[in-house]
Design a protein around this motif. Structure first.
Motif, PDB file in Angstrom:
ATOM      1  N   ILE A 217      59.643  64.266  54.407  1.00 43.95           N
ATOM      2  CA  ILE A 217      60.617  63.265  53.978  1.00 43.95           C
ATOM      3  C   ILE A 217      60.094  61.849  54.237  1.00 43.95           C
ATOM      4  N   ALA A 218      59.497  61.645  55.414  1.00 42.29           N
ATOM      5  CA  ALA A 218      58.970  60.315  55.730  1.00 42.29           C
ATOM      6  C   ALA A 218      57.831  59.942  54.784  1.00 42.29           C
ATOM      7  N   ARG A 219      56.985  60.909  54.481  1.00 41.12           N
ATOM      8  CA  ARG A 219      55.862  60.638  53.570  1.00 41.12           C
ATOM      9  C   ARG A 219      56.363  60.298  52.170  1.00 41.12           C
ATOM     10  N   LYS A 220      57.406  60.978  51.727  1.00 38.84           N
ATOM     11  CA  LYS A 220      57.942  60.754  50.388  1.00 38.84           C
ATOM     12  C   LYS A 220      58.545  59.359  50.251  1.00 38.84           C
ATOM     13  N   PHE A 221      59.242  58.899  51.286  1.00 33.07           N
ATOM     14  CA  PHE A 221      59.978  57.641  51.171  1.00 33.07           C
ATOM     15  C   PHE A 221      59.321  56.491  51.932  1.00 33.07           C
ATOM     16  N   GLY A 222      58.056  56.636  52.251  1.00 32.12           N
ATOM     17  CA  GLY A 222      57.300  55.538  52.826  1.00 32.12           C
ATOM     18  C   GLY A 222      57.577  55.242  54.280  1.00 32.12           C
ATOM     19  N   GLY A 223      58.084  56.222  55.009  1.00 29.24           N
ATOM     20  CA  GLY A 223      58.330  56.020  56.435  1.00 29.24           C
ATOM     21  C   GLY A 223      57.061  56.190  57.248  1.00 29.24           C
ATOM     22  N   GLN A 224      57.130  55.872  58.522  1.00 27.67           N
ATOM     23  CA  GLN A 224      55.985  56.031  59.411  1.00 27.67           C
ATOM     24  C   GLN A 224      55.820  57.501  59.776  1.00 27.67           C
ATOM     25  N   VAL A 225      54.649  58.048  59.484  1.00 31.92           N
ATOM     26  CA  VAL A 225      54.375  59.451  59.783  1.00 31.92           C
ATOM     27  C   VAL A 225      53.460  59.615  60.991  1.00 31.92           C
ATOM     28  N   GLY A 226      52.873  58.510  61.478  1.00 31.08           N
ATOM     29  CA  GLY A 226      51.947  58.588  62.602  1.00 31.08           C
ATOM     30  C   GLY A 226      52.543  59.244  63.831  1.00 31.08           C
ATOM     31  N   PRO A 227      53.729  58.810  64.291  1.00 29.99           N
ATOM     32  CA  PRO A 227      54.312  59.416  65.499  1.00 29.99           C
ATOM     33  C   PRO A 227      54.581  60.912  65.352  1.00 29.99           C
ATOM     34  N   ILE A 228      55.100  61.337  64.194  1.00 36.04           N
ATOM     35  CA  ILE A 228      55.408  62.758  64.039  1.00 36.04           C
ATOM     36  C   ILE A 228      54.132  63.577  63.925  1.00 36.04           C
ATOM     37  N   VAL A 229      53.100  63.019  63.306  1.00 35.87           N
ATOM     38  CA  VAL A 229      51.817  63.727  63.230  1.00 35.87           C
ATOM     39  C   VAL A 229      51.230  63.891  64.628  1.00 35.87           C
ATOM     40  N   PHE A 230      51.283  62.832  65.422  1.00 35.90           N
ATOM     41  CA  PHE A 230      50.772  62.899  66.801  1.00 35.90           C
ATOM     42  C   PHE A 230      51.514  63.955  67.598  1.00 35.90           C
ATOM     43  N   LEU A 231      52.851  63.952  67.499  1.00 36.79           N
ATOM     44  CA  LEU A 231      53.661  64.930  68.230  1.00 36.79           C
ATOM     45  C   LEU A 231      53.367  66.343  67.757  1.00 36.79           C
ATOM     46  N   LEU A 232      53.188  66.508  66.464  1.00 34.64           N
ATOM     47  CA  LEU A 232      52.903  67.827  65.914  1.00 34.64           C
ATOM     48  C   LEU A 232      51.541  68.332  66.366  1.00 34.64           C
ATOM     49  N   VAL A 233      50.526  67.465  66.338  1.00 38.55           N
ATOM     50  CA  VAL A 233      49.181  67.867  66.756  1.00 38.55           C
ATOM     51  C   VAL A 233      49.175  68.274  68.224  1.00 38.55           C
ATOM     52  N   ILE A 234      49.824  67.482  69.067  1.00 45.12           N
ATOM     53  CA  ILE A 234      49.887  67.816  70.496  1.00 45.12           C
ATOM     54  C   ILE A 234      50.519  69.184  70.705  1.00 45.12           C
ATOM     55  N   ASN A 235      51.593  69.451  69.982  1.00 43.08           N
ATOM     56  CA  ASN A 235      52.283  70.732  70.139  1.00 43.08           C
ATOM     57  C   ASN A 235      51.464  71.893  69.597  1.00 43.08           C
ATOM     58  N   LEU A 236      50.711  71.656  68.535  1.00 40.54           N
ATOM     59  CA  LEU A 236      49.853  72.723  68.012  1.00 40.54           C
ATOM     60  C   LEU A 236      48.720  73.028  68.995  1.00 40.54           C
ATOM     61  N   VAL A 237      48.187  71.998  69.620  1.00 42.08           N
ATOM     62  CA  VAL A 237      47.142  72.217  70.630  1.00 42.08           C
ATOM     63  C   VAL A 237      47.696  73.050  71.784  1.00 42.08           C
ATOM     64  N   ILE A 238      48.887  72.700  72.241  1.00 43.59           N
ATOM     65  CA  ILE A 238      49.519  73.473  73.315  1.00 43.59           C
ATOM     66  C   ILE A 238      49.790  74.902  72.861  1.00 43.59           C
TER      67      ILE A 238
END
Length: 303
Positions: A217-238
């Motif tokens: 949704i953020a990507r579609k409407f031009g929102g900031q995706v950096g924080p959610i990508v960071f949170l997602l990557v950290i959780n995938l690593v864990i």
């Protein structure tokens, strides 16, 4: 506002009364239907006053504003679904602390086996306990039940509190609830397909579905995706580095949530409602079909 000034026209002239309260004298009329109304039945209008029935009829013809995704803008800012889900998880956690049996009866397990790998009759999704696919997403590790203990529910509830309100406002209540429940179900279904004798608890599958939906949704409407990508990557690593975590639940929830979000976001405006309902029902049917096929394999000894 219109009034009748002929108050002294004689004893034979009836005194007007409110159409809803016949015992109350009044000389004020509704500017829309022209019926007499008392102060209790008056509603301020752009010109004069209207009766309660005319106001209600007028409100029916006014379209409530909608979000970009077609959801009705709620009359209250309170994220009712988000807070309700958090409440259910907390209540379930208290119940499992009070009873180990409550925990074991509702956790996710496809086909229960003992320590020697011998199947336990009557326990698991394959044995007809299909509700485990849903109830387990409201349970979490007990304080002595693994590497994380109480931090399991604390992190999941924090993530739901952080992401839920924004997604609920954007999607609307029923879409958000469908996204959450189907993402949690998708995680449990993937676990059942890959490891039918494995067990899991937690809202993590649903939370990962929210991660995926928030990104789309953020990507579609031009929102900031950096924080959610960071949170997602950290959780995938864990997820893939810490033993005892169900990666199937996380990945299944992430994929399910992302796919639903794609359908919600890219549905044609003139058919948005139908596509949203169809996508949700279609995902449910697909997941149920996968469970049925896997159950057939497990019960026939082909798993």
């Amino acid at each position: 506002m219109s009034t009748d000034p002929s108050t002294s026209s004689g004893a034979d002239t009836p005194v007007p009364t409110c159409y809803r309260h016949p015992g109350r004298e009044t000389y004020v009329r509704c500017t829309r239907c022209d019926r007499y109304i008392c102060p209790e039945c008056m509603r301020d209008a752009s010109v004069g006053h209207q009766c309660v029935e005319c106001v209600a009829d007028g409100n029916k013809s006014v379209r409530r504003p909608t979000t970009t995704l077609g959801a009705r803008v709620p009359t209250s800012d309170t994220p009712v679904v988000t807070y309700s889900l958090i409440g259910l998880c907390v209540v379930a956690y208290v119940a499992e602390l009070a009873s180990v049996k409550f925990f074991s009866d509702f956790l996710m397990v496809g086909k229960a086996v003992d320590q020697f790998g011998v199947p336990i009759a009557g326990v698991g999704v394959a044995e007809g306990e299909w509700w485990r696919l849903f109830t387990s997403m409201f349970l979490h590790q007990r304080p002595s039940g693994g590497s994380f203990g109480i931090t399991h529910i604390l992190f999941n509830m924090w993530a739901l509190w952080a992401l839920g309100p924004a997604l609920e406002r954007a999607l609307g209540r029923w879409r958000f609830l469908a996204l959450y429940l189907l993402s949690g179900l998708g995680g449990n279904v993937l676990l059942y397909l890959v490891d039918p004798t494995g067990s899991a608890v937690g809202a993590s599958g649903a939370i990962f579905g929210l991660f995926g939906a928030f990104f789309i949704i953020a990507r579609k409407f031009g929102g900031q995706v950096g924080p959610i990508v960071f949170l997602l990557v950290i959780n995938l690593v864990i997820t893939f580095s810490v033993p005892g975590i169900s990666w199937e639940g996380h990945i299944g929830g992430l994929v399910t949530g992302a796919l639903l979000a794609l359908a919600f976001v890219y549905a044609p405006a003139n058919r948005r409602q139908a596509v949203h309902v169809g996508a949700s029902l279609g995902m449910l049917v697909l997941l149920v079909a996968l469970v049925v096929v896997k159950t057939s394999q497990v019960t026939s000894g082909a798993a």
